[in-house]
Write a protein that holds these residues in place. Structure first.
Motif, mmCIF file in Angstrom:
data_model
loop_
_atom_site.group_PDB
_atom_site.id
_atom_site.type_symbol
_atom_site.label_atom_id
_atom_site.label_comp_id
_atom_site.label_asym_id
_atom_site.label_seq_id
_atom_site.Cartn_x
_atom_site.Cartn_y
_atom_site.Cartn_z
ATOM 1 N N LYS A 1 45.411 45.845 35.409
ATOM 2 C CA LYS A 1 44.560 45.086 34.476
ATOM 3 C C LYS A 1 45.251 44.776 33.146
ATOM 4 C CE LYS A 1 40.135 46.294 36.462
ATOM 5 N NZ LYS A 1 39.065 47.274 36.565
ATOM 6 N N LEU B 1 42.826 42.257 31.150
ATOM 7 C CA LEU B 1 41.484 42.812 31.311
ATOM 8 C C LEU B 1 41.452 44.151 30.576
ATOM 9 C CD1 LEU B 1 40.641 42.114 35.066
ATOM 10 C CD2 LEU B 1 39.448 41.198 33.084
ATOM 11 N N PHE C 1 39.119 40.921 42.582
ATOM 12 C CA PHE C 1 38.439 42.185 42.304
ATOM 13 C C PHE C 1 38.114 42.919 43.591
ATOM 14 C CE2 PHE C 1 37.844 39.682 38.557
ATOM 15 C CZ PHE C 1 37.870 40.604 37.533
ATOM 16 N N GLN C 2 37.865 44.203 43.435
ATOM 17 C CA GLN C 2 37.596 45.076 44.570
ATOM 18 C C GLN C 2 36.341 44.651 45.342
ATOM 19 O OE1 GLN C 2 37.566 49.124 43.352
ATOM 20 N NE2 GLN C 2 37.835 49.880 45.427
ATOM 21 N N SER C 3 35.240 44.484 44.648
ATOM 22 C CA SER C 3 34.015 44.194 45.396
ATOM 23 C C SER C 3 33.041 43.291 44.659
ATOM 24 C CB SER C 3 33.315 45.485 45.781
ATOM 25 O OG SER C 3 33.125 46.277 44.619
ATOM 26 N N ILE C 4 32.694 43.634 43.434
ATOM 27 C CA ILE C 4 31.631 42.879 42.790
ATOM 28 C C ILE C 4 32.170 41.665 42.034
ATOM 29 C CG2 ILE C 4 29.795 44.576 42.595
ATOM 30 C CD1 ILE C 4 31.047 45.422 39.895
ATOM 31 N N GLY C 5 33.142 41.007 42.637
ATOM 32 C CA GLY C 5 33.792 39.888 41.971
ATOM 33 C C GLY C 5 33.034 38.565 41.996
ATOM 34 N N ARG D 1 39.082 31.925 45.027
ATOM 35 C CA ARG D 1 38.840 31.694 43.600
ATOM 36 C C ARG D 1 40.069 32.072 42.762
ATOM 37 N NH1 ARG D 1 34.057 34.581 40.559
ATOM 38 N NH2 ARG D 1 35.366 36.368 41.041
ATOM 39 N N ASP E 1 43.160 44.074 43.263
ATOM 40 C CA ASP E 1 42.799 45.480 43.085
ATOM 41 C C ASP E 1 42.013 45.970 44.305
ATOM 42 O OD1 ASP E 1 42.221 47.978 42.204
ATOM 43 O OD2 ASP E 1 41.254 47.369 40.341
HETATM 44 P P1 ADP Z 1 35.014 47.428 41.221
HETATM 45 O O1 ADP Z 1 36.354 48.075 41.426
HETATM 46 O O2 ADP Z 1 33.907 48.382 40.968
HETATM 47 O O3 ADP Z 1 34.668 46.371 42.245
HETATM 48 P P2 ADP Z 1 36.426 45.695 39.512
HETATM 49 O O4 ADP Z 1 37.584 46.460 39.030
HETATM 50 O O5 ADP Z 1 36.565 44.738 40.657
HETATM 51 O O6 ADP Z 1 35.190 46.665 39.836
HETATM 52 O O7 ADP Z 1 35.849 44.879 38.245
HETATM 53 C C1 ADP Z 1 34.603 44.279 38.339
HETATM 54 C C2 ADP Z 1 34.169 43.860 36.942
HETATM 55 O O8 ADP Z 1 34.777 42.638 36.531
HETATM 56 C C3 ADP Z 1 32.682 43.586 36.917
HETATM 57 O O9 ADP Z 1 32.145 44.018 35.703
HETATM 58 C C4 ADP Z 1 32.591 42.071 37.089
HETATM 59 O O10 ADP Z 1 31.390 41.565 36.519
HETATM 60 C C5 ADP Z 1 33.789 41.594 36.317
HETATM 61 N N1 ADP Z 1 34.325 40.323 36.850
HETATM 62 C C6 ADP Z 1 34.175 39.827 38.081
HETATM 63 N N2 ADP Z 1 34.805 38.663 38.248
HETATM 64 C C7 ADP Z 1 35.406 38.390 37.073
HETATM 65 C C8 ADP Z 1 36.251 37.318 36.617
HETATM 66 N N3 ADP Z 1 36.613 36.304 37.401
HETATM 67 N N4 ADP Z 1 36.708 37.354 35.345
HETATM 68 C C9 ADP Z 1 36.376 38.376 34.560
HETATM 69 N N5 ADP Z 1 35.574 39.433 34.921
HETATM 70 C C10 ADP Z 1 35.083 39.430 36.162
#
Ligand code: ADP
Ligand code: ADP
Length: 226
Positions: free
Chosen positions: A47, A52, A83-87, A147, A159
C-alpha cells in the motif's frame, strides 16, 4: 533503471513496526510475489507503493521519481490496485465499477473500454449490467482486475487477490492474470500467503518476516533450497 524502487522504507503504527527498513528494486516487466505470514507487513508494504499508506520514513520511487512528488491521480493512473475482497462498490453495476476511471474520457469510449476490459478478464459482456452481489466470488475478482486495468496502468498491485476463492477458480484466475501480465507488459506485485501460488506465477519471490525482506529469489532457487 528500476521501475519501482523502495529505499529504506519504514512504516510504524502506534504500537507496531509493520515495515522496518525495506530496500528493493523492481524492474519493468517483472512479476513479483510478496509472501509471508499474516501480520508480516506485506499489505502495508504494498500500500505504500500507491500511497494508500504513507511511510513513516524512506522513499518509494516510480521510474526514478519519488512518488511523494507525483499528483495522487497521476500515480493511481499508472498503478492499478486489486483489493482482497471488498473492492467493488455494491450499489453500482459491473460496468460502472469498471468505468470509474475511463468514464472521465466520455460515455461512448467508456462503453467500448468496458467491453474490452471484460474480454481481457474473460467475462461475458452481458455481465456489464449485473450488480456485484449477483456475481460469484471469482467473477467479482475478475471485475476487480478489470477495474485495476481500466486506466492502462504500467504497474498492477494485488493484495491477496485470490485468497477467498476455491482452488479451481483460483488457478484459473491466477493463470489469467499471469497471461495479462505478459500480454500487457505489466510490472506486477502480488501479495499472497500461498507459497505454491507464488512459485507458480511469479518470476521472483520476496519473503517477508516481521517487516523485513528475508529472502529474494527466483522460484527455481527457492525450490532448490527447500
Ligand atoms: P480487505 O483486505 O479487508 O478486503 P482491502 O485491503 O482490500 O481490505 O481494502 C479495502 C478498503 O479499501 C475498503 O475500505 C474499501 O472501501 C477501500 N477501497 C476499495 N476500492 C477502492 C479504490 N478503488 N480506491 C480506494 N479505496 C478503495
Ligand atoms: P500482512 O499483510 O502481512 O498480513 P499487514 O501489513 O496487514 O501484514 O500488517 C503488519 C502489522 O501492522 C500487523 O501487526 C498489523 O496488525 C499492523 N497493522 C496493519 N495495519 C494497521 C493499522 N491501520 N493500524 C495499526 N496497525 C496496523
Amino acid at each position: 533503471g528500476a521501475l519501482l524502487q523502495l529505499c529504506d522504507l519504514c512504516k510504524s503504527y502506534e504500537t507496531t513496526d509493520a515495515v522496518s527498513g525495506v530496500s528493493l528494486a523492481i524492474a519493468r516487466g517483472e512479476f513479483v510475489a510478496l509472501v509471508g505470514a499474516s501480520g508480516s507487513g506485506k499489505s502495508t508494504l504494498l500500500k505504500t507503493v500507491n500511497r494508500l499508506v504513507e511511510p513513516t520514513s524512506g522513499t518509494v520511487r516510480f521510474d526514478g521519481e519519488p512518488i511523494a512528488n507525483l499528483p495522487l491521480a497521476a500515480l493511481r493512473h499508472r498503478i492499478g490496485y486489486v483489493f482482497q475482497s471488498i473492492g467493488l462498490f455494491p450499489h453500482m453495476t459491473v460496468s460502472e465499477n469498471i468505468a470509474i476511471g475511463p468514464r472521465l474520457v466520455g460515455e461512448k469510449l467508456a462503453a467500448r473500454r468496458v467491453e474490452k476490459l471484460l474480454e481481457l478478464v474473460d467475462l461475458d459482456p452481458a455481465m456489464a449490467t449485473r450488480m456485484p452481489d449477483e456475481l460469484s466470488g471469482g467473477q467479482r475478482q475478475r471485475v476487480g482486475v478489470a477495474r485495476a486495468l481500466a486506466n492502462e496502468p504500467q504497474v498492477l498491485l494485488m493484495d491477496e487477490p485470490f485468497g477467498a476463492l476455491d482452488p479451481v477458480t483460483r488457478d484459473a484466475l491466477g493463470n489469467r492474470v499471469r497471461a495479462l501480465h505478459e500480454k500487457l507488459g505489466l510490472t506486477t506485485v502480488m501479495v499472497t500467503h500461498d507459497m505454491a501460488e507464488a512459485l507458480l506465477l511469479a518470476d521472483r519471490v520476496l519473503v517477508m518476516e516481521d517487516g523485513r525482506i528475508v529472502a529474494d529469489e527466483a522460484p527455481q532457487a527457492l525450490l532448490a533450497g527447500a
